[in-house]
Each structure stands twice: as structure tokens, then as C-alpha cells.
Design a protein around this motif. Sequence first.
Motif, mmCIF file in Angstrom:
data_model
loop_
_atom_site.group_PDB
_atom_site.id
_atom_site.type_symbol
_atom_site.label_atom_id
_atom_site.label_comp_id
_atom_site.label_asym_id
_atom_site.label_seq_id
_atom_site.Cartn_x
_atom_site.Cartn_y
_atom_site.Cartn_z
ATOM 1 N N LEU A 1 2.909 4.956 -11.328
ATOM 2 C CA LEU A 1 1.602 5.889 -12.010
ATOM 3 C C LEU A 1 2.222 7.112 -12.630
ATOM 4 O O LEU A 1 1.366 7.792 -13.121
ATOM 5 N N LEU B 1 -0.292 11.162 -5.135
ATOM 6 C CA LEU B 1 -0.531 9.875 -4.698
ATOM 7 C C LEU B 1 -0.890 9.791 -3.558
ATOM 8 O O LEU B 1 -1.915 9.125 -3.240
ATOM 9 N N LEU C 1 4.815 3.376 -5.930
ATOM 10 C CA LEU C 1 3.525 3.390 -6.809
ATOM 11 C C LEU C 1 3.501 4.728 -7.381
ATOM 12 O O LEU C 1 2.938 4.864 -8.666
ATOM 13 N N ALA D 1 -4.849 3.151 -9.734
ATOM 14 C CA ALA D 1 -3.966 3.299 -8.428
ATOM 15 C C ALA D 1 -4.552 1.789 -7.861
ATOM 16 O O ALA D 1 -3.600 1.136 -7.302
#
Length: 142
Positions: free
Chosen positions: A58, A65, A54, A39
Motif C-alpha cells: 500500500l 497501516l 501489506l 487495505a
Amino acid sequence: MSPREESLGFLLADVSRLMRRSFERRLTGSPLTLSQARALVHIARNEGCRQVELADQLEVKPITLARLIDQLEQAGLVERRPDPEDRRAYRLYLREQAGQELRNIHEVAAATHAEALFDLSEAEAAALAAALRKMRQNLSSR
């Protein structure tokens, strides 16, 4: 198993898994987990990205997250800032303290790459990287 029976997908998955394992082994002693390190690197590459973007990069659920970002925020490595275009969203930025952790991550990554590419010539390594970039482009453009 003959090379013809070994599919490209399984081979790529095996190499990816083994590289992650090697990276995690070298990361021992760091305050970061592999997920946190991933991350942090993605935030460094895309500073100012939204949390939802994001999570997609990922390939994790937004709630997963959010927990990762909570941990990175508590460690003083990242900060959330309100998104000026969407008051429900946050954008992610590095804090100054992230620099040392990113340097450590890059050292671990370099050692992992050296292990993975051991006994390949520079030309073979360059051809492999070029082929993988082309494969990524082929699959991304569809």
C-alpha cells in the motif's frame, strides 16, 4: 499542451488521481474510507499476509497501516493472527462481515471503471489493460 509535451508519467498520475476521486465520491455513505477500502481489498487478495508486507504493497508506513488495521478490526472486518514463524508479527485475515463491504467496494469500482472507460471500444479498453499490465511487468522485473 500538445500530446508530445504530456509525459506518460504525468498522464498516468492524473488518471490515477481522478479515478481515486471518482471512487471516493461513489463511496460516500459507506462506513469505510478509501484507505480502509484499499487495505481490505489487498487483504482479500492476499489473505494471510503479514502487516509489514501489506504496508509495503500500500506504500504506507507500518504505523499508519497498524491504525488502519485497528479500525478494520474494530469494525469486525479483519482479524490479526500471530505469525507462527515470527512471534513479533501478525498475519491478516478477513472476517465473515467483510464480504458485504467487499461487494460494495467492487460495485463502486465497477462504476468508476465504467466512467473511466466511457466511449472506449472493447478493443481499446482491452488494449489499454494489456499495455498497462505489460508496463507493470516491465517495471516489476527490474
